[in-house]
Design a protein around this motif. Structure first.
Motif, PDB file in Angstrom:
ATOM      1  N   ALA A  26       0.826  -1.209   0.000  1.00 40.26           N
ATOM      2  CA  ALA A  26       0.000   0.000   0.000  1.00 40.26           C
ATOM      3  C   ALA A  26       0.861   1.260   0.000  1.00 40.26           C
ATOM      4  O   ALA A  26       0.595   2.202  -0.751  1.00 40.26           O
ATOM      5  N   ASN A  30       0.665   3.735  -3.060  1.00 45.10           N
ATOM      6  CA  ASN A  30       0.127   5.052  -2.743  1.00 45.10           C
ATOM      7  C   ASN A  30       1.132   6.158  -3.020  1.00 45.10           C
ATOM      8  O   ASN A  30       0.745   7.275  -3.376  1.00 45.10           O
ATOM      9  N   TYR A  33       0.828   6.816  -6.801  1.00 48.39           N
ATOM     10  CA  TYR A  33      -0.427   7.469  -7.202  1.00 48.39           C
ATOM     11  C   TYR A  33      -0.796   8.677  -6.338  1.00 48.39           C
ATOM     12  O   TYR A  33      -1.878   9.227  -6.496  1.00 48.39           O
ATOM     13  N   LEU A  35      -1.645   8.799  -3.186  1.00 48.74           N
ATOM     14  CA  LEU A  35      -2.800   8.490  -2.352  1.00 48.74           C
ATOM     15  C   LEU A  35      -2.373   8.476  -0.890  1.00 48.74           C
ATOM     16  O   LEU A  35      -1.227   8.210  -0.567  1.00 48.74           O
ATOM     17  N   THR A  36      -3.317   8.735  -0.018  1.00 49.68           N
ATOM     18  CA  THR A  36      -3.106   8.618   1.417  1.00 49.68           C
ATOM     19  C   THR A  36      -4.298   7.869   1.996  1.00 49.68           C
ATOM     20  O   THR A  36      -5.323   7.697   1.331  1.00 49.68           O
ATOM     21  N   LEU A  50      -9.323   5.565   1.456  1.00 47.86           N
ATOM     22  CA  LEU A  50      -8.317   6.062   0.524  1.00 47.86           C
ATOM     23  C   LEU A  50      -8.692   7.468   0.128  1.00 47.86           C
ATOM     24  O   LEU A  50      -9.878   7.786   0.002  1.00 47.86           O
ATOM     25  N   VAL A  57      -7.873   6.882  -7.118  1.00 50.76           N
ATOM     26  CA  VAL A  57      -8.537   6.149  -6.036  1.00 50.76           C
ATOM     27  C   VAL A  57      -9.366   5.005  -6.620  1.00 50.76           C
ATOM     28  O   VAL A  57      -9.301   3.865  -6.138  1.00 50.76           O
ATOM     29  N   ARG A  90       1.002   7.766   3.868  1.00 48.66           N
ATOM     30  CA  ARG A  90       0.816   7.037   2.605  1.00 48.66           C
ATOM     31  C   ARG A  90      -0.143   5.877   2.848  1.00 48.66           C
ATOM     32  O   ARG A  90      -0.970   5.562   2.026  1.00 48.66           O
ATOM     33  N   MET A  91      -0.007   5.245   3.979  1.00 47.80           N
ATOM     34  CA  MET A  91      -0.999   4.291   4.459  1.00 47.80           C
ATOM     35  C   MET A  91      -0.651   3.965   5.895  1.00 47.80           C
ATOM     36  O   MET A  91       0.456   3.544   6.190  1.00 47.80           O
TER      37      MET A  91
END
Length: 109
Positions: A26, A30, A33, A35-36, A50, A57, A90-91
């Motif tokens: 992840a 992430n 891309y 993403l968090t 997400l 997403v 980030r995750m």
């Protein structure tokens, strides 16, 4: 900004190694891309939020739905968001157990 929240059921036998692998994958994905989000695991269930650009997403959610470490993936909520709630994560992974919740006064069985 766009967010998506889903729940799913972990396949039997998901363990600490799997959780480490999920988190590692992840974070790497992430980062690519932008993403968090947050992933919570409790008693055989996952819930994840997400956040990022809508197309990214949704693309990652499609990949997540195909992951064989869980099933019965259910979209709970999604839509535009005014801000990132997990902007520096980030995750993040949180593993909880019912006994943890029993320590919180507001939790009732």
């Amino acid at each position: 900004m766009y967010y998506l929240i889903y729940v799913s059921v972990a396949k039997s036998g998901v363990d600490e190694v799997d959780m480490h692998d999920i988190l590692t994958e992840a974070v790497l994905t992430n980062e690519i891309y932008d993403l968090t989000g947050l992933l919570i695991y409790n008693d055989g269930m996952f819930i994840q939020m997400l956040e990022g650009e809508k197309e990214d997403v949704e693309l990652i959610f499609e990949k997540i739905k195909k992951d064989e470490r869980h099933f019965d993936v259910r979209l709970l909520s999604c839509g535009p968001s005014e801000k990132r709630y997990f902007q520096s994560w980030r995750m993040a992974l949180e593993v909880t157990y019912e006994k943890t919740f029993r320590q919180v006064e507001a939790f009732e069985n």
